[in-house]
Design a protein around this motif. Structure first.
Motif, PDB file in Angstrom:
ATOM      1  N   VAL A  53       0.826  -1.209   0.000  1.00  0.00           N
ATOM      2  CA  VAL A  53       0.000   0.000   0.000  1.00  0.00           C
ATOM      3  C   VAL A  53       0.856   1.253   0.000  1.00  0.00           C
ATOM      4  CG1 VAL A  53      -1.899  -1.176   1.153  1.00  0.00           C
ATOM      5  CG2 VAL A  53      -0.187   0.021   2.525  1.00  0.00           C
ATOM      6  N   SER A  54       2.165   1.074   0.126  1.00  0.00           N
ATOM      7  CA  SER A  54       3.088   2.206   0.092  1.00  0.00           C
ATOM      8  C   SER A  54       3.690   2.332  -1.302  1.00  0.00           C
ATOM      9  CB  SER A  54       4.213   2.010   1.116  1.00  0.00           C
ATOM     10  OG  SER A  54       5.257   2.943   0.904  1.00  0.00           O
ATOM     11  N   PRO A  55       3.858   3.558  -1.804  1.00  0.00           N
ATOM     12  CA  PRO A  55       4.524   3.734  -3.103  1.00  0.00           C
ATOM     13  C   PRO A  55       6.046   3.739  -2.999  1.00  0.00           C
ATOM     14  CG  PRO A  55       3.801   5.853  -2.285  1.00  0.00           C
ATOM     15  CD  PRO A  55       3.329   4.834  -1.281  1.00  0.00           C
ATOM     16  N   SER A  56       6.568   3.787  -1.774  1.00  0.00           N
ATOM     17  CA  SER A  56       8.025   3.906  -1.567  1.00  0.00           C
ATOM     18  C   SER A  56       8.578   2.557  -1.131  1.00  0.00           C
ATOM     19  CB  SER A  56       8.327   4.987  -0.527  1.00  0.00           C
ATOM     20  OG  SER A  56       7.809   6.231  -0.933  1.00  0.00           O
ATOM     21  N   ASN A  57       8.920   1.714  -2.094  1.00  0.00           N
ATOM     22  CA  ASN A  57       9.373   0.362  -1.798  1.00  0.00           C
ATOM     23  C   ASN A  57      10.808   0.165  -2.275  1.00  0.00           C
ATOM     24  OD1 ASN A  57       6.658  -0.374  -0.929  1.00  0.00           O
ATOM     25  ND2 ASN A  57       6.140  -0.325  -3.100  1.00  0.00           N
ATOM     26  N   THR A  58      11.592  -0.579  -1.508  1.00  0.00           N
ATOM     27  CA  THR A  58      12.972  -0.884  -1.880  1.00  0.00           C
ATOM     28  C   THR A  58      13.203  -2.379  -1.731  1.00  0.00           C
ATOM     29  OG1 THR A  58      13.597  -0.203   0.375  1.00  0.00           O
ATOM     30  CG2 THR A  58      13.985   1.378  -1.412  1.00  0.00           C
ATOM     31  N   PHE A  59      14.258  -2.878  -2.403  1.00  0.00           N
ATOM     32  CA  PHE A  59      14.477  -4.321  -2.497  1.00  0.00           C
ATOM     33  C   PHE A  59      15.979  -4.625  -2.451  1.00  0.00           C
ATOM     34  CE2 PHE A  59      10.784  -2.973  -4.862  1.00  0.00           C
ATOM     35  CZ  PHE A  59       9.789  -3.845  -4.478  1.00  0.00           C
ATOM     36  N   PHE A  60      16.296  -5.879  -2.150  1.00  0.00           N
ATOM     37  CA  PHE A  60      17.668  -6.397  -2.252  1.00  0.00           C
ATOM     38  C   PHE A  60      17.578  -7.881  -2.591  1.00  0.00           C
ATOM     39  CE2 PHE A  60      21.221  -8.788  -0.531  1.00  0.00           C
ATOM     40  CZ  PHE A  60      22.303  -8.121  -1.090  1.00  0.00           C
ATOM     41  N   MET A  61      18.429  -8.320  -3.524  1.00  0.00           N
ATOM     42  CA  MET A  61      18.478  -9.747  -3.863  1.00  0.00           C
ATOM     43  C   MET A  61      19.883 -10.262  -3.602  1.00  0.00           C
ATOM     44  SD  MET A  61      17.517 -11.742  -7.432  1.00  0.00           S
ATOM     45  CE  MET A  61      15.763 -11.349  -7.314  1.00  0.00           C
ATOM     46  N   THR A  62      19.971 -11.440  -2.991  1.00  0.00           N
ATOM     47  CA  THR A  62      21.271 -12.045  -2.728  1.00  0.00           C
ATOM     48  C   THR A  62      21.948 -12.417  -4.051  1.00  0.00           C
ATOM     49  OG1 THR A  62      20.205 -14.201  -2.476  1.00  0.00           O
ATOM     50  CG2 THR A  62      20.599 -12.914  -0.466  1.00  0.00           C
ATOM     51  N   PRO A  63      23.287 -12.452  -4.086  1.00  0.00           N
ATOM     52  CA  PRO A  63      23.990 -12.735  -5.353  1.00  0.00           C
ATOM     53  C   PRO A  63      23.611 -14.054  -5.992  1.00  0.00           C
ATOM     54  CG  PRO A  63      25.510 -11.820  -3.728  1.00  0.00           C
ATOM     55  CD  PRO A  63      24.223 -12.078  -3.003  1.00  0.00           C
ATOM     56  N   ASP A  64      23.199 -15.045  -5.190  1.00  0.00           N
ATOM     57  CA  ASP A  64      22.813 -16.328  -5.781  1.00  0.00           C
ATOM     58  C   ASP A  64      21.385 -16.311  -6.337  1.00  0.00           C
ATOM     59  OD1 ASP A  64      21.250 -16.361  -3.502  1.00  0.00           O
ATOM     60  OD2 ASP A  64      22.288 -18.042  -2.558  1.00  0.00           O
ATOM     61  N   GLU A  65      20.708 -15.180  -6.189  1.00  0.00           N
ATOM     62  CA  GLU A  65      19.356 -14.957  -6.707  1.00  0.00           C
ATOM     63  C   GLU A  65      18.339 -15.944  -6.139  1.00  0.00           C
ATOM     64  OE1 GLU A  65      18.896 -13.712 -10.804  1.00  0.00           O
ATOM     65  OE2 GLU A  65      21.073 -13.720 -11.077  1.00  0.00           O
ATOM     66  N   LYS A  66      18.536 -16.317  -4.869  1.00  0.00           N
ATOM     67  CA  LYS A  66      17.601 -17.231  -4.223  1.00  0.00           C
ATOM     68  C   LYS A  66      16.722 -16.544  -3.178  1.00  0.00           C
ATOM     69  CE  LYS A  66      20.375 -21.442  -4.828  1.00  0.00           C
ATOM     70  NZ  LYS A  66      21.052 -22.577  -4.133  1.00  0.00           N
TER      71      LYS A  66
ATOM     72  N   ALA B 185      15.417   0.100   2.756  1.00  0.00           N
ATOM     73  CA  ALA B 185      16.773  -0.024   2.213  1.00  0.00           C
ATOM     74  C   ALA B 185      17.548  -1.212   2.787  1.00  0.00           C
ATOM     75  CB  ALA B 185      17.557   1.269   2.434  1.00  0.00           C
ATOM     76  N   PRO B 186      17.040  -2.461   2.648  1.00  0.00           N
ATOM     77  CA  PRO B 186      17.788  -3.623   3.154  1.00  0.00           C
ATOM     78  C   PRO B 186      19.005  -3.924   2.279  1.00  0.00           C
ATOM     79  CG  PRO B 186      15.854  -4.346   1.930  1.00  0.00           C
ATOM     80  CD  PRO B 186      15.765  -2.846   2.008  1.00  0.00           C
ATOM     81  N   TRP B 187      20.069  -4.419   2.922  1.00  0.00           N
ATOM     82  CA  TRP B 187      21.289  -4.840   2.203  1.00  0.00           C
ATOM     83  C   TRP B 187      21.995  -5.889   3.045  1.00  0.00           C
ATOM     84  CZ3 TRP B 187      23.090  -3.104  -2.598  1.00  0.00           C
ATOM     85  CH2 TRP B 187      24.332  -3.625  -2.993  1.00  0.00           C
ATOM     86  N   MET B 188      22.266  -7.047   2.453  1.00  0.00           N
ATOM     87  CA  MET B 188      22.987  -8.100   3.155  1.00  0.00           C
ATOM     88  C   MET B 188      24.480  -7.988   2.869  1.00  0.00           C
ATOM     89  SD  MET B 188      20.983  -9.924   5.040  1.00  0.00           S
ATOM     90  CE  MET B 188      22.198 -11.189   5.442  1.00  0.00           C
ATOM     91  N   SER B 189      25.286  -8.246   3.888  1.00  0.00           N
ATOM     92  CA  SER B 189      26.733  -8.283   3.710  1.00  0.00           C
ATOM     93  C   SER B 189      27.104  -9.454   2.799  1.00  0.00           C
ATOM     94  CB  SER B 189      27.428  -8.435   5.062  1.00  0.00           C
ATOM     95  OG  SER B 189      27.046  -9.656   5.687  1.00  0.00           O
ATOM     96  N   PRO B 190      28.278  -9.405   2.140  1.00  0.00           N
ATOM     97  CA  PRO B 190      28.652 -10.482   1.205  1.00  0.00           C
ATOM     98  C   PRO B 190      28.666 -11.872   1.829  1.00  0.00           C
ATOM     99  CG  PRO B 190      30.061  -8.576   0.871  1.00  0.00           C
ATOM    100  CD  PRO B 190      29.248  -8.292   2.100  1.00  0.00           C
ATOM    101  N   ASP B 191      28.936 -11.965   3.140  1.00  0.00           N
ATOM    102  CA  ASP B 191      28.956 -13.286   3.779  1.00  0.00           C
ATOM    103  C   ASP B 191      27.559 -13.760   4.192  1.00  0.00           C
ATOM    104  OD1 ASP B 191      28.378 -11.722   5.972  1.00  0.00           O
ATOM    105  OD2 ASP B 191      30.266 -12.103   7.016  1.00  0.00           O
ATOM    106  N   GLY B 192      26.534 -12.943   3.966  1.00  0.00           N
ATOM    107  CA  GLY B 192      25.166 -13.340   4.264  1.00  0.00           C
ATOM    108  C   GLY B 192      24.820 -13.359   5.735  1.00  0.00           C
ATOM    109  N   LYS B 193      25.637 -12.739   6.580  1.00  0.00           N
ATOM    110  CA  LYS B 193      25.405 -12.799   8.023  1.00  0.00           C
ATOM    111  C   LYS B 193      24.828 -11.515   8.607  1.00  0.00           C
ATOM    112  CE  LYS B 193      29.153 -16.140   8.848  1.00  0.00           C
ATOM    113  NZ  LYS B 193      30.447 -16.377   9.543  1.00  0.00           N
ATOM    114  N   THR B 194      25.115 -10.383   7.990  1.00  0.00           N
ATOM    115  CA  THR B 194      24.717  -9.095   8.565  1.00  0.00           C
ATOM    116  C   THR B 194      23.740  -8.384   7.645  1.00  0.00           C
ATOM    117  OG1 THR B 194      26.860  -8.868   9.663  1.00  0.00           O
ATOM    118  CG2 THR B 194      25.522  -6.882   9.459  1.00  0.00           C
ATOM    119  N   LEU B 195      22.623  -7.980   8.207  1.00  0.00           N
ATOM    120  CA  LEU B 195      21.634  -7.189   7.487  1.00  0.00           C
ATOM    121  C   LEU B 195      21.809  -5.722   7.866  1.00  0.00           C
ATOM    122  CD1 LEU B 195      18.984  -6.760   5.838  1.00  0.00           C
ATOM    123  CD2 LEU B 195      17.743  -7.182   7.983  1.00  0.00           C
ATOM    124  N   TYR B 196      22.020  -4.885   6.870  1.00  0.00           N
ATOM    125  CA  TYR B 196      22.010  -3.439   7.068  1.00  0.00           C
ATOM    126  C   TYR B 196      20.671  -2.902   6.553  1.00  0.00           C
ATOM    127  CZ  TYR B 196      27.066  -3.989   7.634  1.00  0.00           C
ATOM    128  OH  TYR B 196      28.309  -4.379   8.059  1.00  0.00           O
TER     129      TYR B 196
END
Length: 676
Positions: A312-325, A371-382
């Motif tokens: 219902v919000s027009p302000s949406n952001t996304f992040f996809m892991t490098p393996d696209e899973k 604005a989610p972003w996962m660290s390259p090791d997949g352990k930390t969510l910013y």
């Protein structure tokens, strides 16, 4: 009365607690002393607020999207030790929630504390775990939204409790969480070739560190020119991200609406884009994948088929892991805590994506989380948030994934601290493919244009200095005053202490008054303090103040000798009655604080009238008035056996009864110390 008895028993029998995330996690809650909370409506996810963030008495309570405004921060102060009732005090105005009238749907407003029952509220568990009703002591009405909507400015009113979602609230504790033992960040440096007077946002590096995508808004070079809609730009680096060249607009992906790169996929060969592209149109809805430079039908970004996707919000952001899973989403749905929350969706074997599932109440706040972003090791969510406690507007947070088999178990989000976050807008942190560099957007004020910055990761942080916290201490403010003998108005040599209330920073100050003038002064950070003054031969005096600008506050000390007598000149009663009028409560609150601060002292309250009317009725009226004063002092935490009462009627005048000008001086309440 029976319903209130049941509610009281509920409060006595409950096991009370607050979850680490800030949300109430058990059937009931006893607010932490000195802590500040957001009060969140269950039905809307919006926050209890004061209209226009007003600091004026009588301003109406409303619901509003939660953003940590001071008018949305409340603390619960017991009306007396052990009481189930609280005054609910605004951090912005220091006034408290007040039910304006006893009738149904009467407005709830903020007013100075007077001790009225219509300013006292019980927290009664009801509905789902962690929700409660705010029950008013004056008439058993509860605080409720006037309408079942999510609109800002919907009034908050008093209604008969009916277990509706619009009458149920959750408490969200506001406390800055900074872990100085966690790896931090190095010096922050701007990216001068990329920053313009416009708004630079959403930096997204490629894994090889050679390109940096960004979004620009309010920029004349965009497709739509200087508007709120964003275009995609890209910059290149020839030295592994140390420096960046001027950005160029990406052709073929920008439309008249809001565009942006969310993630870089396939080792930089593909991009995840916000929105849905059609051959002749664009919808700012969902997310798409594209291979830049592809020809034919592959040139058009392909939307991800996410099951039951909506926001219902027009302000949406996304992040996809490098393996696209795995896809992380910032969207607003029916089960969000407030505004946008963070969700997860999984790639399925049939080529679709699973229905978004919330990351849970530890990660998500009642504010806008994005604005989610996962660290390259997949352990930390910013991620960024307006809801979790921070330094000003949006701040950047980090959370550790606790279970590698799921996406709903997280550590309590920690604020990245003052090296990254400030009083303005800080968001969109991304990490380079090697995990050594981070990029983010920052603005000095919440409504100022943002620029892009770069820093290095994994830096060991310095331990905190003694008696400080991560929250910055603002400029000092001067507090001055005098300590005076309340009976003679003469200066009193005394020790004065200022102890900061709340848990945001620790700050105490002690000083002595000038022997000749009684003058004292402190230089204090803004905030709320408890002032106390002590001197040999006097009762300790205290007061609670909010320091927001230079101010003066005198403290009045009562001589401690047995037999010492003092008039309470501002006590005002209804004509011919014993009902206290509102102007009386400031004096009574001061007396109550003095008696609480000096528990060995006992007093006798003495009531006096003039000689007009029936002498026996005057004696009865004077006794009823001091008994009413006694009842109020007991409600403020003074033991009843410390207060004796006597009514003299007109038997002990202190002035002539011949004229009204002097006769009014005989209508008074005094107290005498009977034990010290």
């Amino acid at each position: 009365m029976n319903s209130m008895l049941v509610r009281g028993l509920w409060l006595l029998l409950l096991v009370i607690g607050v979850g680490q995330s800030g949300w109430a996690q058990t059937a009931g809650i006893m607010p932490e002393e000195g802590a500040w909370y957001g009060i969140i409506a269950r039905s809307s996810g919006r926050s209890l607020d004061i209209a226009n963030s007003s600091a004026e008495a009588g301003a109406a309570a409303v619901q509003w999207e939660f953003n940590q405004a001071r008018s949305q921060q409340w603390r619960f102060v017991p009306v007396m030790a052990g009481s189930q009732y609280y005054r609910i005090e605004s951090r912005n105005s220091t006034m408290c929630l007040t039910l304006e009238r006893p009738d149904e749907n009467a407005p709830i407003v903020q007013r100075p504390w007077t001790g009225s029952f219509y300013q006292q509220w019980a927290l009664v568990p009801t509905g789902p775990v962690g929700t409660l009703q705010l029950i008013n002591r004056g008439n058993d009405k509860c605080a409720a939204l006037a309408g079942a909507d999510r609109f800002n400015a919907t009034p908050v009113v008093g209604q008969a409790p009916q277990n509706r979602a619009t009458q149920q609230w959750r408490l969200f504790k506001l406390r800055l969480n900074i872990d100085v033992t966690a790896p931090g960040f190095g010096p922050v440096r701007p990216l001068p070739a990329l920053n313009t007077p416009a708004n630079e946002l959403q930096p997204v590096p490629t894994p090889d560190g050679k390109r940096l995508y960004l979004a620009r808004t309010k920029y004349a070079g965009n497709t739509e020119g200087n508007t709120e809609s964003g275009d995609i730009w890209v910059s290149t680096s020839a030295d592994n991200g140390e420096t960046w060249g001027p950005a160029s607009r990406v052709e073929g992906l920008n439309t008249a609406q809001n565009n942006g790169v969310m993630s870089v996929l396939e080792d930089g060969k593909a991009l995840l884009l916000r929105g849905t592209y059609n051959r002749d149109s664009f919808r700012d809805e969902g997310v798409s994948r594209v291979v830049p430079g592809a020809k034919g039908r592959n040139a058009l970004p392909e939307p991800l088929p996410i099951r039951n996707y909506y926001s219902v919000s027009p302000s949406n952001t996304f992040f996809m892991t490098p393996d696209e899973k795995v896809l992380l989403l910032s969207i607003e749905r029916s089960d969000t805590q407030g505004s946008n929350d963070l969700y997860v969706s999984y790639s399925l074997s049939d080529g679709t994506w699973s229905e978004p599932q919330t990351l849970g109440s530890v990660i998500n706040s009642p504010g806008f989380d994005f604005a989610p972003w996962m660290s390259p090791d997949g352990k930390t969510l910013y991620f960024s948030s307006y809801g979790h406690a921070g330094f000003g507007g949006a701040d950047i947070f980090a959370s550790t994934r606790l279970d590698t088999l799921s996406w709903n178990s997280w550590s309590v989000p920690r604020n990245l601290g003052g090296s990254i976050n400030g009083v303005g807008f800080d968001a969109y942190l991304s990490v380079s493919g090697d995990g050594k560099h981070a990029f983010f957007a920052s603005a000095p004020k919440p409504d100022a244009p943002a620029d892009l910055f770069r820093t290095i990761t994994g830096v060991t942080q310095e331990p905190p200095a003694p008696d400080t916290t991560a929250k910055p201490v603002a400029a000092r403010i001067m507090l001055t005053g005098k300590v005076l003998n309340t009976k003679t108005s003469q200066a009193v040599p005394a020790e004065v202490k200022a102890v900061r209330l709340g848990s945001d920073i620790i700050f105490n100050a002690t000083g002595r008054t000038d022997a000749g003038t009684g003058f004292y002064q402190f230089s204090l950070p803004p905030g709320q303090y408890r002032l106390t003054a002590t001197s040999t031969g006097f009762l300790t005096a205290s007061d609670t103040i909010t320091v927001a600008g230079s101010m003066r506050r005198d403290l009045l000390l009562v001589p401690a000798a047995v037999g010492s007598k003092l008039e309470l000149p501002t006590l005002i009663f209804s004509q011919g009655k014993y009902d206290l009028l509102p102007a009386s409560y400031e004096e009574l609150n001061r007396l109550a604080r003095t008696l609480v601060d000096n528990p060995a002292v006992s007093i006798q309250l003495e009531g006096h009238t003039d000689n007009v009317g029936n002498p026996q009725l005057n004696v009865q009226l004077s006794l009823e008035r001091v008994q009413e004063v006694r009842r109020y002092l007991v409600s403020r935490g003074v033991a009843a056996n410390r207060i004796a009462t006597v009514g003299y009627g007109g038997a002990k005048p202190r002035a002539s009864n011949a004229r009204e000008e002097t006769r009014r001086l005989n209508r008074r309440v005094e107290f005498t110390i009977t034990k010290d």
